[in-house]
Design a protein around this motif. Structure first.
Motif, mmCIF file in Angstrom:
data_model
loop_
_atom_site.group_PDB
_atom_site.id
_atom_site.type_symbol
_atom_site.label_atom_id
_atom_site.label_comp_id
_atom_site.label_asym_id
_atom_site.label_seq_id
_atom_site.Cartn_x
_atom_site.Cartn_y
_atom_site.Cartn_z
ATOM 1 N N ARG A 78 0.831 -1.205 0.000
ATOM 2 C CA ARG A 78 0.000 0.000 0.000
ATOM 3 C C ARG A 78 0.867 1.257 0.000
ATOM 4 O O ARG A 78 0.566 2.225 -0.705
ATOM 5 C CB ARG A 78 -0.910 0.000 1.231
ATOM 6 N N LYS A 79 1.922 1.228 0.773
ATOM 7 C CA LYS A 79 2.810 2.389 0.854
ATOM 8 C C LYS A 79 3.518 2.625 -0.476
ATOM 9 O O LYS A 79 3.631 3.773 -0.952
ATOM 10 C CB LYS A 79 3.826 2.170 1.982
ATOM 11 N N LEU A 80 4.010 1.560 -1.102
ATOM 12 C CA LEU A 80 4.676 1.693 -2.399
ATOM 13 C C LEU A 80 3.687 2.078 -3.489
ATOM 14 O O LEU A 80 4.022 2.853 -4.404
ATOM 15 C CB LEU A 80 5.378 0.392 -2.759
ATOM 16 N N TYR A 81 2.492 1.552 -3.416
ATOM 17 C CA TYR A 81 1.460 1.895 -4.392
ATOM 18 C C TYR A 81 1.206 3.403 -4.371
ATOM 19 O O TYR A 81 1.121 4.049 -5.423
ATOM 20 C CB TYR A 81 0.185 1.126 -4.068
ATOM 21 N N ALA A 82 1.118 3.965 -3.174
ATOM 22 C CA ALA A 82 0.894 5.403 -3.048
ATOM 23 C C ALA A 82 2.121 6.199 -3.492
ATOM 24 O O ALA A 82 1.995 7.203 -4.192
ATOM 25 C CB ALA A 82 0.530 5.743 -1.607
ATOM 26 N N ALA A 83 3.306 5.747 -3.113
ATOM 27 C CA ALA A 83 4.528 6.491 -3.421
ATOM 28 C C ALA A 83 4.856 6.492 -4.902
ATOM 29 O O ALA A 83 5.524 7.416 -5.393
ATOM 30 C CB ALA A 83 5.704 5.915 -2.633
ATOM 31 N N THR A 84 4.407 5.467 -5.627
ATOM 32 C CA THR A 84 4.736 5.348 -7.052
ATOM 33 C C THR A 84 3.556 5.662 -7.961
ATOM 34 O O THR A 84 3.633 5.420 -9.173
ATOM 35 C CB THR A 84 5.242 3.932 -7.381
ATOM 36 N N LEU A 109 -1.141 -6.520 -8.399
ATOM 37 C CA LEU A 109 -2.189 -6.894 -9.345
ATOM 38 C C LEU A 109 -1.684 -7.026 -10.780
ATOM 39 O O LEU A 109 -2.464 -6.902 -11.726
ATOM 40 C CB LEU A 109 -3.328 -5.869 -9.272
ATOM 41 N N VAL A 110 -0.392 -7.309 -10.947
ATOM 42 C CA VAL A 110 0.171 -7.481 -12.293
ATOM 43 C C VAL A 110 0.189 -8.946 -12.723
ATOM 44 O O VAL A 110 0.728 -9.280 -13.775
ATOM 45 C CB VAL A 110 1.601 -6.890 -12.385
ATOM 46 N N GLY A 111 -0.394 -9.830 -11.937
ATOM 47 C CA GLY A 111 -0.350 -11.246 -12.266
ATOM 48 C C GLY A 111 -0.965 -11.573 -13.615
ATOM 49 O O GLY A 111 -0.396 -12.337 -14.410
ATOM 50 N N ALA A 112 -2.130 -11.000 -13.905
ATOM 51 C CA ALA A 112 -2.771 -11.265 -15.190
ATOM 52 C C ALA A 112 -1.939 -10.711 -16.347
ATOM 53 O O ALA A 112 -1.901 -11.299 -17.440
ATOM 54 C CB ALA A 112 -4.179 -10.675 -15.214
ATOM 55 N N SER A 113 -1.272 -9.587 -16.112
ATOM 56 C CA SER A 113 -0.399 -9.013 -17.143
ATOM 57 C C SER A 113 0.737 -9.969 -17.467
ATOM 58 O O SER A 113 1.057 -10.210 -18.641
ATOM 59 C CB SER A 113 0.171 -7.675 -16.657
ATOM 60 N N VAL A 136 -2.475 -6.827 -20.975
ATOM 61 C CA VAL A 136 -3.539 -6.584 -20.007
ATOM 62 C C VAL A 136 -3.019 -5.636 -18.925
ATOM 63 O O VAL A 136 -2.184 -6.035 -18.107
ATOM 64 C CB VAL A 136 -4.011 -7.900 -19.353
ATOM 65 N N PRO A 137 -3.463 -4.379 -18.900
ATOM 66 C CA PRO A 137 -3.059 -3.485 -17.803
ATOM 67 C C PRO A 137 -3.580 -3.995 -16.466
ATOM 68 O O PRO A 137 -4.582 -4.708 -16.401
ATOM 69 C CB PRO A 137 -3.707 -2.144 -18.178
ATOM 70 N N ALA A 138 -2.890 -3.634 -15.403
ATOM 71 C CA ALA A 138 -3.339 -4.019 -14.071
ATOM 72 C C ALA A 138 -4.505 -3.141 -13.637
ATOM 73 O O ALA A 138 -4.514 -1.943 -13.897
ATOM 74 C CB ALA A 138 -2.196 -3.896 -13.084
ATOM 75 N N PRO A 139 -5.487 -3.706 -12.957
ATOM 76 C CA PRO A 139 -6.601 -2.883 -12.472
ATOM 77 C C PRO A 139 -6.170 -2.018 -11.291
ATOM 78 O O PRO A 139 -5.245 -2.370 -10.557
ATOM 79 C CB PRO A 139 -7.630 -3.926 -12.034
ATOM 80 N N ILE A 151 6.803 -5.333 -14.752
ATOM 81 C CA ILE A 151 5.678 -4.918 -15.591
ATOM 82 C C ILE A 151 5.217 -3.510 -15.250
ATOM 83 O O ILE A 151 5.046 -3.158 -14.073
ATOM 84 C CB ILE A 151 4.501 -5.897 -15.420
ATOM 85 N N ASP A 152 5.000 -2.706 -16.293
ATOM 86 C CA ASP A 152 4.356 -1.403 -16.136
ATOM 87 C C ASP A 152 2.851 -1.666 -16.046
ATOM 88 O O ASP A 152 2.243 -2.124 -17.015
ATOM 89 C CB ASP A 152 4.672 -0.525 -17.345
ATOM 90 N N PRO A 153 2.239 -1.412 -14.900
ATOM 91 C CA PRO A 153 0.820 -1.763 -14.747
ATOM 92 C C PRO A 153 -0.111 -0.940 -15.619
ATOM 93 O O PRO A 153 -1.241 -1.357 -15.877
ATOM 94 C CB PRO A 153 0.560 -1.504 -13.259
ATOM 95 N N VAL A 154 0.354 0.206 -16.088
ATOM 96 C CA VAL A 154 -0.489 1.049 -16.946
ATOM 97 C C VAL A 154 -0.658 0.420 -18.324
ATOM 98 O O VAL A 154 -1.752 0.415 -18.902
ATOM 99 C CB VAL A 154 0.096 2.469 -17.060
#
Length: 283
Positions: free
Chosen positions: A71-77, A84-88, A107-110, A215-218
């Motif tokens: 959660r902290k890294l998600y916010a910082a980046t 959530l990059v597993g499907a990608s 497949v972008p990450a949700p 993976i770039d989630p975008v």
């Protein structure tokens, strides 16, 4: 030295005093239990229950530190580091069958908020998701193994999970930084006291032209701006997660929230590193 295979990688545990057989067995069992909880490569893992439909799973007692860091890294980046990059990755061929051949468009990450909810013990999928903790999970498991050694009375040791490394003891050791284009060379060395150094590179877990695990989630495609990163931190959990974050975020933004040192090699071969790096970069 204790050496074994676990979570798809080689583990080497070096200690000043021998690891007794019972402690070694408990360590291997701990690694297997972690795999059973978090591996997306296993149909019987806890996180694999979230693939087919919205569902909830109660994760082990070790989960809060891992997901709090995410959660902290998600916010910082800005969402660039996400579980959530597993499907990608699976769409690109890095799946449980190791097809290693892309199957359709990326497949972008949700977004986290649209896909999962975490309440400190239970992970809920609001839609089918493929959870992948590869950005920080191996580092976290290095910490958990290290804690087991401390509990067993060990005061000097190195836990090395194929490049994710935690050391405890007096003085320092020198750790080479592998050149991302030539594994027979080093771009520098760092001095590691008690703490962790973790690396991430596009030449590791790569399976095709431009296909690798960062993976770039975008876009759902492998990152291209950076070739390799290293992060030094007090825990392997943070060092591992930050090594991934450095592929997407400039270090000065991350140092606002994290206490760490870094080395980054970008796609042009340029090397940047912490002004206070405890080591040497070869020029």
């Amino acid at each position: 030295m204790l050496s074994f295979e676990g979570i798809g990688t080689l583990w080497q545990v070096e200690t000043a005093e021998p690891v007794v057989a019972e402690v070694g067995r408990r360590i291997r069992d701990r690694v297997d239990a972690f795999d059973l909880a978090y591996s997306r490569f296993r149909d019987d893992s806890l996180v694999s229950r979230l693939r087919a439909a919205p569902a909830s799973v109660e994760l082990p007692a070790d989960a809060p530190r891992l997901f709090e860091l995410y959660r902290k890294l998600y916010a910082a980046t800005g969402g660039a580091v996400t579980p959530l990059v597993g499907a990608s990755l699976e769409r690109l061929g890095y799946d449980s069958a190791y097809r290693l051949t892309p199957a359709g468009a990326p497949v972008p990450a949700p977004p986290w908020e649209d896909a999962i909810a975490w309440d400190g013990r239970t992970l809920s999928a609001l839609r089918p998701v493929t959870v992948d903790i590869g950005a920080a999970g191996k580092g976290y498991l290095v910490d958990l193994v290290s804690e087991m050694l401390v509990d067993a009375g060990h005061t000097e040791f190195v836990v090395d999970a194929s490049g994710d490394l935690y050391r405890r003891g007096p003085g320092t050791i020198r750790v080479g930084l592998e050149h991302p284009a030539d594994p027979t060379r080093a771009i520098g060395v760092v001095e590691l006291g008690t703490g962790a150094v973790c690396a991430s590179a596009t030449n590791r877990r790569a399976w095709g032209d431009g296909l690798h695990h960062v993976i770039d989630p975008v876009t759902g495609m492998p990152a291209t701006r950076v070739l390799a990163t290293w992060a030094l931190a007090s825990t392997a959990l943070e060092a591992d997660g930050l090594a991934t974050a450095l592929f997407f975020t400039e270090p000065e933004y991350l140092t606002r929230d994290f206490d760490f040192q870094y080395v980054v090699v970008d796609s042009t071969g340029r090397v940047t590193y912490s002004p206070d790096l405890t080591g040497e970069i070869f020029t």
